[in-house]
Enzyme design. Sequence first.
Site, PDB file in Angstrom:
ATOM      1  N   PRO A 297       6.030  10.994  30.895  1.00  0.00           N
ATOM      2  CA  PRO A 297       5.670   9.749  31.577  1.00  0.00           C
ATOM      3  C   PRO A 297       5.717   8.491  30.700  1.00  0.00           C
ATOM      4  O   PRO A 297       5.495   7.394  31.191  1.00  0.00           O
ATOM      5  CB  PRO A 297       4.246  10.020  32.066  1.00  0.00           C
ATOM      6  CG  PRO A 297       3.740  11.106  31.210  1.00  0.00           C
ATOM      7  CD  PRO A 297       4.917  11.924  30.804  1.00  0.00           C
ATOM      8  N   LYS A 301       9.100   6.609  34.419  1.00  0.00           N
ATOM      9  CA  LYS A 301      10.321   6.829  35.194  1.00  0.00           C
ATOM     10  C   LYS A 301      10.199   7.867  36.303  1.00  0.00           C
ATOM     11  O   LYS A 301      11.024   7.906  37.218  1.00  0.00           O
ATOM     12  CB  LYS A 301      11.452   7.273  34.250  1.00  0.00           C
ATOM     13  CG  LYS A 301      11.941   6.178  33.356  1.00  0.00           C
ATOM     14  CD  LYS A 301      12.670   5.092  34.144  1.00  0.00           C
ATOM     15  CE  LYS A 301      12.682   3.779  33.397  1.00  0.00           C
ATOM     16  NZ  LYS A 301      12.140   2.679  34.198  1.00  0.00           N
ATOM     17  N   TYR A 387      13.324  -0.055  30.872  1.00  0.00           N
ATOM     18  CA  TYR A 387      11.957   0.082  31.400  1.00  0.00           C
ATOM     19  C   TYR A 387      11.851  -0.573  32.780  1.00  0.00           C
ATOM     20  O   TYR A 387      11.312   0.026  33.719  1.00  0.00           O
ATOM     21  CB  TYR A 387      10.950  -0.563  30.445  1.00  0.00           C
ATOM     22  CG  TYR A 387       9.498  -0.211  30.756  1.00  0.00           C
ATOM     23  CD1 TYR A 387       8.838  -0.764  31.850  1.00  0.00           C
ATOM     24  CD2 TYR A 387       8.795   0.684  29.966  1.00  0.00           C
ATOM     25  CE1 TYR A 387       7.526  -0.430  32.153  1.00  0.00           C
ATOM     26  CE2 TYR A 387       7.481   1.017  30.249  1.00  0.00           C
ATOM     27  CZ  TYR A 387       6.860   0.453  31.352  1.00  0.00           C
ATOM     28  OH  TYR A 387       5.555   0.792  31.644  1.00  0.00           O
TER      29      TYR A 387
HETATM   30  P1  FAS Z   1       6.098  15.756  43.933  1.00  0.00           P
HETATM   31  O1  FAS Z   1       5.725  16.827  42.962  1.00  0.00           O
HETATM   32  O2  FAS Z   1       5.291  14.513  43.980  1.00  0.00           O
HETATM   33  O3  FAS Z   1       6.074  16.352  45.422  1.00  0.00           O
HETATM   34  C1  FAS Z   1       6.589  17.649  45.669  1.00  0.00           C
HETATM   35  C2  FAS Z   1       5.826  18.215  46.858  1.00  0.00           C
HETATM   36  O4  FAS Z   1       6.402  19.484  47.195  1.00  0.00           O
HETATM   37  C3  FAS Z   1       4.366  18.458  46.515  1.00  0.00           C
HETATM   38  O5  FAS Z   1       3.522  17.825  47.457  1.00  0.00           O
HETATM   39  C4  FAS Z   1       4.225  19.969  46.556  1.00  0.00           C
HETATM   40  O6  FAS Z   1       2.965  20.402  47.027  1.00  0.00           O
HETATM   41  C5  FAS Z   1       5.346  20.358  47.515  1.00  0.00           C
HETATM   42  N1  FAS Z   1       5.789  21.739  47.351  1.00  0.00           N
HETATM   43  C6  FAS Z   1       5.881  22.451  46.203  1.00  0.00           C
HETATM   44  N2  FAS Z   1       6.261  23.716  46.456  1.00  0.00           N
HETATM   45  C7  FAS Z   1       6.413  23.813  47.825  1.00  0.00           C
HETATM   46  C8  FAS Z   1       6.770  24.859  48.708  1.00  0.00           C
HETATM   47  N3  FAS Z   1       7.027  26.095  48.247  1.00  0.00           N
HETATM   48  N4  FAS Z   1       6.833  24.595  50.043  1.00  0.00           N
HETATM   49  C9  FAS Z   1       6.538  23.362  50.497  1.00  0.00           C
HETATM   50  N5  FAS Z   1       6.182  22.321  49.718  1.00  0.00           N
HETATM   51  C10 FAS Z   1       6.112  22.554  48.392  1.00  0.00           C
HETATM   52  N6  FAS Z   1       5.287   9.807  36.681  1.00  0.00           N
HETATM   53  C11 FAS Z   1       5.147   8.571  36.170  1.00  0.00           C
HETATM   54  O7  FAS Z   1       6.071   7.768  36.277  1.00  0.00           O
HETATM   55  N7  FAS Z   1       3.973   8.206  35.544  1.00  0.00           N
HETATM   56  C12 FAS Z   1       2.903   9.062  35.414  1.00  0.00           C
HETATM   57  O8  FAS Z   1       1.885   8.721  34.846  1.00  0.00           O
HETATM   58  C13 FAS Z   1       3.023  10.348  35.948  1.00  0.00           C
HETATM   59  N8  FAS Z   1       1.969  11.217  35.870  1.00  0.00           N
HETATM   60  C14 FAS Z   1       2.118  12.487  36.376  1.00  0.00           C
HETATM   61  C15 FAS Z   1       1.064  13.418  36.310  1.00  0.00           C
HETATM   62  C16 FAS Z   1       1.218  14.731  36.794  1.00  0.00           C
HETATM   63  C17 FAS Z   1       0.075  15.707  36.694  1.00  0.00           C
HETATM   64  C18 FAS Z   1       2.467  15.123  37.363  1.00  0.00           C
HETATM   65  C19 FAS Z   1       2.687  16.541  37.860  1.00  0.00           C
HETATM   66  C20 FAS Z   1       3.512  14.205  37.461  1.00  0.00           C
HETATM   67  C21 FAS Z   1       3.343  12.879  36.981  1.00  0.00           C
HETATM   68  N9  FAS Z   1       4.370  11.931  37.083  1.00  0.00           N
HETATM   69  C22 FAS Z   1       4.243  10.693  36.580  1.00  0.00           C
HETATM   70  C23 FAS Z   1       5.616  12.253  37.734  1.00  0.00           C
HETATM   71  C24 FAS Z   1       5.392  12.152  39.234  1.00  0.00           C
HETATM   72  O9  FAS Z   1       5.022  10.841  39.572  1.00  0.00           O
HETATM   73  C25 FAS Z   1       6.669  12.579  39.913  1.00  0.00           C
HETATM   74  O10 FAS Z   1       7.786  11.958  39.310  1.00  0.00           O
HETATM   75  C26 FAS Z   1       6.690  12.299  41.393  1.00  0.00           C
HETATM   76  O11 FAS Z   1       5.532  12.858  41.961  1.00  0.00           O
HETATM   77  C27 FAS Z   1       7.971  12.897  41.958  1.00  0.00           C
HETATM   78  O12 FAS Z   1       7.880  12.924  43.329  1.00  0.00           O
HETATM   79  P2  FAS Z   1       8.482  14.169  44.142  1.00  0.00           P
HETATM   80  O13 FAS Z   1       9.850  14.446  43.649  1.00  0.00           O
HETATM   81  O14 FAS Z   1       8.245  13.868  45.577  1.00  0.00           O
HETATM   82  O15 FAS Z   1       7.633  15.433  43.677  1.00  0.00           O
HETATM   83  C1  PHB Z   2       0.148   4.869  34.646  1.00  0.00           C
HETATM   84  O1  PHB Z   2      -0.273   5.962  35.113  1.00  0.00           O
HETATM   85  O2  PHB Z   2      -0.377   3.755  34.929  1.00  0.00           O
HETATM   86  C2  PHB Z   2       1.323   4.898  33.695  1.00  0.00           C
HETATM   87  C3  PHB Z   2       1.774   6.125  33.236  1.00  0.00           C
HETATM   88  C4  PHB Z   2       2.851   6.156  32.375  1.00  0.00           C
HETATM   89  C5  PHB Z   2       3.460   4.961  31.978  1.00  0.00           C
HETATM   90  C6  PHB Z   2       3.006   3.743  32.455  1.00  0.00           C
HETATM   91  C7  PHB Z   2       1.924   3.717  33.329  1.00  0.00           C
HETATM   92  O3  PHB Z   2       4.513   4.995  31.120  1.00  0.00           O
END
Ligand code: FAS
Ligand code: PHB
Length: 394
Positions: A297, A301, A387
């Site tokens: 993260p 992105k 960015y």
């Molecule tokens: P998602 O994971 O959001 O959504 C996928 C969905 O599919 C989920 O709701 C899941 O329950 C469902 N699914 C899974 N298996 C399934 C099945 N067998 N049947 C049906 N449904 C199923 N990105 C940032 O830019 N900044 C951050 O700070 C950041 N923090 C994060 C923290 C965590 C803990 C995680 C895991 C990710 C983080 N990310 C962060 C990345 C995150 O934002 C993802 O890029 C974003 O959620 C991607 O969206 P989707 O592709 O929709 O996937």
């Molecule tokens: C946020 O969760 O606000 C966040 C996470 C990762 C970044 C920037 C912002 O790089």
Amino acid sequence: MTDRRTQVAIIGAGPAGLLLSHLLAAEGVESVVVETRSEEYVAARIRAGILEQSTVDLLRSAGLGERLTREGDQHRGIYLQWPSERHHVDFVSLTGRSVWVYGQTEVQKDLVAARRSAGQEIHYEISETALHDLTGDLPSVSFIDSAGAPQRIVADVVVGCDGSFGPSRNAVPAAVRSTWEKAYPYSWLGILADVAPSTDELIYAWHPDGFAMHSMRSSTVSRLYLQVPNDTAVDDWSDDRIWESLATRLGHGQAGWQLTPGPVIEKSVLPMRSFVQTPMRHGRLFLAGDAAHIVPPTGAKGLNLAVADVALLAPALVGLLRKHDARLADEYSDTALRRVWRCTHFSWWMTTMLHPSGDPFEEQLQLSQLRWLTSSEAGATGMAENYAGLPIGF
Ligand code: FAS
Ligand code: PHB
């Protein structure tokens, strides 16, 4: 088994899945969404916080930008910091593009509200999701619905928006798929705190004790992270210990700057990894978002890349299903992967630059790169361009 016939079966009701259903519906393409968790669980997951200009532009053009414009916070840039120095990188001056602070939970709320008012069919709390006949003309998704009944959705196309642990990516045969993965030797401990941010824009801080970041969700809620060893147990970090480490790493007391602590309302440990799977299409299966790629993260992105995939995939499927024009669908994987690899590199670059590794030589290189980035317009522009986000279709 009850069969439901539709045009697009979408697995996953996260941002990628719901945004795709929204964009398809706007062009008269019907979809059905299936989700393993409850609506409340998906909406409550605390994840991304920063939206690129391209993401904001797309959400606005899709009629999803009203609350974002009202409640989101537009930022000109970020601060890069190392002990005794803090420098602002102004994306707007350098590239004409800005970023927005608007949490993924808010984006999800807006998507859920829009899909509900449109009467979108979404099956929550399903289990045993399975994909079938992906190389035939009638692929399908079977599952057990929340009432325990077996269901099958027969579609023209299946889209895996099921994130990093869903079944879609492995539905691409091993002989066909290629994967790249990197696990980083550290994790982030993230907190949500009920306290006004101590900064106007994000602070990314290199410190010999470890990386720290000050982000936010609103004028009254702060989001902060600090580098911790892998396998850190969140209970090993008391709120006091967290705030003390953040104060040290973010430079509390330096040049008159103060970090104001407050009640921690959520804390969790997030492992850091990069992952890419190609191709992002196999027969009638398409992958979008975390189902195909994961980024650390540090580059903000993850969510933006999921949106960029969907911004490419929606018109591709409209062309395929409504205009009998397969060109964009045939090009989808290669086009999407150009941005995926650019964002994967940028996220790796930000991560390896800002997280001290303990190697004295590497740490000198990191500090040298930060000094160059914050004193060279060319260097700062390169970072700002990545960015703030490259135009969709890069
Ligand atoms: P998602 O994971 O959001 O959504 C996928 C969905 O599919 C989920 O709701 C899941 O329950 C469902 N699914 C899974 N298996 C399934 C099945 N067998 N049947 C049906 N449904 C199923 N990105 C940032 O830019 N900044 C951050 O700070 C950041 N923090 C994060 C923290 C965590 C803990 C995680 C895991 C990710 C983080 N990310 C962060 C990345 C995150 O934002 C993802 O890029 C974003 O959620 C991607 O969206 P989707 O592709 O929709 O996937
Ligand atoms: C946020 O969760 O606000 C966040 C996470 C990762 C970044 C920037 C912002 O790089």
